[in-house]
Design a protein around this motif. Sequence first.
Motif, PDB file in Angstrom:
ATOM      1  N   ARG A  83       4.488  -5.884   2.781  1.00  0.00           N
ATOM      2  CA  ARG A  83       3.837  -7.114   3.590  1.00  0.00           C
ATOM      3  C   ARG A  83       4.194  -7.639   4.367  1.00  0.00           C
ATOM      4  O   ARG A  83       6.186  -7.281   5.087  1.00  0.00           O
TER       5      ARG A  83
ATOM      6  N   THR B  24       4.475  -3.856   9.772  1.00  0.00           N
ATOM      7  CA  THR B  24       3.572  -2.692  10.857  1.00  0.00           C
ATOM      8  C   THR B  24       3.619  -1.099  10.935  1.00  0.00           C
ATOM      9  O   THR B  24       4.780  -1.267  11.092  1.00  0.00           O
TER      10      THR B  24
ATOM     11  N   LEU C 249       0.927  -1.239  -0.266  1.00  0.00           N
ATOM     12  CA  LEU C 249      -0.149  -0.106  -0.038  1.00  0.00           C
ATOM     13  C   LEU C 249       1.300   1.293  -0.087  1.00  0.00           C
ATOM     14  O   LEU C 249       1.632   1.444   0.818  1.00  0.00           O
TER      15      LEU C 249
ATOM     16  N   LEU D 117       3.720   0.902   2.793  1.00  0.00           N
ATOM     17  CA  LEU D 117       3.272  -0.618   4.044  1.00  0.00           C
ATOM     18  C   LEU D 117       3.759  -1.486   2.921  1.00  0.00           C
ATOM     19  O   LEU D 117       3.105  -2.038   1.914  1.00  0.00           O
TER      20      LEU D 117
ATOM     21  N   GLN E 111      -0.589 -11.450  12.078  1.00  0.00           N
ATOM     22  CA  GLN E 111       0.079 -11.871  11.258  1.00  0.00           C
ATOM     23  C   GLN E 111       1.210 -12.738  11.177  1.00  0.00           C
ATOM     24  O   GLN E 111       1.834 -12.300   9.841  1.00  0.00           O
TER      25      GLN E 111
ATOM     26  N   ASP F  45      -4.611  -7.820   2.400  1.00  0.00           N
ATOM     27  CA  ASP F  45      -3.511  -7.790   2.243  1.00  0.00           C
ATOM     28  C   ASP F  45      -3.316  -6.575   3.946  1.00  0.00           C
ATOM     29  O   ASP F  45      -2.418  -6.973   4.128  1.00  0.00           O
ATOM     30  N   VAL F  46      -4.035  -5.971   3.670  1.00  0.00           N
ATOM     31  CA  VAL F  46      -4.030  -4.485   4.727  1.00  0.00           C
ATOM     32  C   VAL F  46      -5.151  -4.133   5.541  1.00  0.00           C
ATOM     33  O   VAL F  46      -5.515  -4.500   4.951  1.00  0.00           O
TER      34      VAL F  46
ATOM     35  N   ILE G  27      -8.444  -4.104   1.748  1.00  0.00           N
ATOM     36  CA  ILE G  27      -7.976  -3.788   2.463  1.00  0.00           C
ATOM     37  C   ILE G  27      -9.429  -3.369   3.541  1.00  0.00           C
ATOM     38  O   ILE G  27     -10.567  -3.203   2.736  1.00  0.00           O
TER      39      ILE G  27
ATOM     40  N   ALA H  54      -0.482  -7.227   6.540  1.00  0.00           N
ATOM     41  CA  ALA H  54       0.447  -5.829   7.332  1.00  0.00           C
ATOM     42  C   ALA H  54      -1.042  -4.754   7.552  1.00  0.00           C
ATOM     43  O   ALA H  54      -1.829  -5.164   7.994  1.00  0.00           O
ATOM     44  N   TYR H  55      -0.334  -4.396   8.713  1.00  0.00           N
ATOM     45  CA  TYR H  55      -0.941  -3.452   9.375  1.00  0.00           C
ATOM     46  C   TYR H  55      -0.909  -2.754   9.568  1.00  0.00           C
ATOM     47  O   TYR H  55       0.693  -2.037   9.132  1.00  0.00           O
TER      48      TYR H  55
END
Lengths: 266, 550
Positions: free
Chosen positions: B301, B304, B277, B299, B462, B435-436, B355, B468-469
Amino acid sequence: MTPSAAIGFVIVGVYALAALLGPWLAPYGEAEIVADVWEPFSAAHPLGTDNLGRDMLSRLLWGATRTIGVALAATMLSFLIGMSLGYLAAVVGGWLDQLLSRAVDALMAIPTLIFALVVLAVLPPSVTILVLVIAVLDSTRVFRLARAVAMDVVVMDFVEVARLRGERLGWIVFREVLPNTLPPLIAEFGLRFCFAFLFLSSLSFLGLGIQPPAADWGGMVRDNANAISFGLVVPLIPAAAIALLTIGVNLVVDWQLERSARPRRT
Amino acid sequence: MTELLLSITDLHIAARSEQGGLQEIVNGVSLRLEHGTVLGLIGESGAGKSTVGLAALGYTRHGCRLLSGSIRLNGEELFGAPYEKLRQIRGARVTYVAQSAAAAFDPAHRLEDQIIESAVVHGILSPEEARREARRLYEKLRLPDPDNFGRRYPHQVSGGQLQRAMTVMAMVPKPDLVVFDEPTTALDVTTQIEVLAAIKAAIRDERLAAIYITHDLALVAQIADRILVLKDGRMVEEGATEDILKRPTQPYTRALVQVRRVHKPSAPQPAAQEPLLEVRGVDAAYGAVPVLEDIWLRLCRGRTTAVVGESGSGKSTLARVITGLLPPRRGEVRLLGEPLPPGLRQRNRDQLRRIQLVYQMPDVALNPRHKVEEIIGRPLSFYFGLGAEARRRRVEELLRAVELAPEFADRYPGELSGGQKQRVCIARALAAEPDVIICDEVTSALDVQVADAVLRLLLDLQAATGVAYLFITHDLATVRAIADDIVVMLDGRIVEQGTREDILTPPHHPYTDLLLSSVPEMEVGWLDRILAERAARKARGERIMEAADR
């Protein structure tokens, strides 16, 4: 269930039975002249006779079907219109909300009874038109409530979750918003039914509702109004019938309101 | 020996439960308070802290009842005292500072009229004297422009100022005892430290006795002489602040004292990984009010990124831009290298799926009329077209993934605790196989230990899925625990960004420094130390930031 709610349910139940089975329960025909004018209570005529000598009990039962039927149909239609448009306005928002809300404001600005009198005086008197007029006028109130309740729900995160998921309008309205707004609307349904019922009775009293010789409680009050000057109770009988149903429905509504105010447990 | 001001002995308080029965919410609590000392009442939500605090006024909340016990103020029994007597004590000899000053002030009246009201009504001071006293206290609590401050209306001052005004209100009648009920909980961390310092100075200078209620042990350690730990309406432990912090005897207290145990080992930034992202030069505004300016963010993979800032810094707006709820004025958001359409409606199902968002308040993020099965199952049937049976199986899998029993599928959100609800929200986000996941303050509505468990769960997930966060938070302890990268925001701009090590190792940007140093540490005397440090650095002419008096 509270005792007052139980009383309300009994009253509503008796009226529902009368409305369903009225024509079969009635000992005489709807417009049948069976005795003298304004006869007192007797075995043959438990509630006496009216201004033309028709059996009061029979007319009350015939009237139950007609009056309650029309009021119920009008209320259901008004909820169908009011709720759909109200939810739509709340969920879509923007110009559609403005358009609908301002239209409703305009309609509400005209006193209901006067508006109905004008419309009904112009249009041919028929039950369908009567139901439509009452439904449309009542739906403005339903619209306001449905929109207001839905507004509170629409801003909740779970509705945003649904939007973010890409859900269609239908899902958002029926699955996310509707179940969370139903309790106040059910309570409102009872209340609106009373108003529709009273409204119909007042229209009939003024001669623009259900047309004679068909029996209708509002009309029956008017027909027998003169009896008051002779000290007779006759006009009070249909009036009491109207009052008692209103009370009964309100008892049930109060209970429902109180129930929905409490947090839900399965 | 100092004289005993308040003694509560074996107090039992019950609340009317939904079924109409009585449920004990305070169970045999005793406490003693001497003149001029501060007692910290600490516990998680539902521990009965506020109920005990209010009992010091001889008051119970609506639906609650004092069952038995004794509440003695200066030797006078308040339990069962006639209403008229309680009325003379409340607001005069014992006063109360509520958590949300914004809700406690009447917006229709000027501050001063409300601040002096109780002193005047009780006949303690004449209106003139009360006004003079209030002005003196404004100055003491470092409120701006003390001569005219009281002429303002509640909406004209900031949250931190309002909380201090409420403290003034509690102090004007010169009470023996002030009960502070979470007075800084609703404030930003940089504002909190100022309010706390002001309250502390005022308590010391006015020689007040106070009960300070909070869920934050580090905070209460700065102000209390003694601490009483409550759990589920029972006393767990009572002792001097120093002892509670250094030598807790009960396991529950030890758990409270232990700072976060969750910790993500720092992973080195993979050299040339394609970002999942990307936010590129985004400006956003609500109407004419600009909220975000020139935001750049990447961001990757399995990583965080924590977005840190105070309320109003634009963190949540950033989430709205990324999810498409608020199309940006300028700039774009890219997912897997492809630009995303700015608005929600132009995005396709797959873009929406990738997302997911987890909210701050799990209570309003779950439809109360849907069962958990429906809540978690809907994304499954919506995105993947799963049939009833496959869907049920997957829901149970997801429930297990978030450490809930499969039976939860048939429950309604109303039957779950806060932590369980948040787990359901996470399961719903996972169901979309995103993904996010954007986590918007996901732990701030939860108690510390529950929050820790949720954070650990997020890290485990995760590790298992590589999701990803984007972690939006104001809580720097959380950031320290789980972030790989940190973005610090202030007034809609990014002031500093980099890996966790870069940001947390000095030298800091002045604002980052202010944020970091404002987080209370579990140590007696931290507040005095930090204030002295700041004063010293200011005296040396160093450039340091102070929380703007909002």
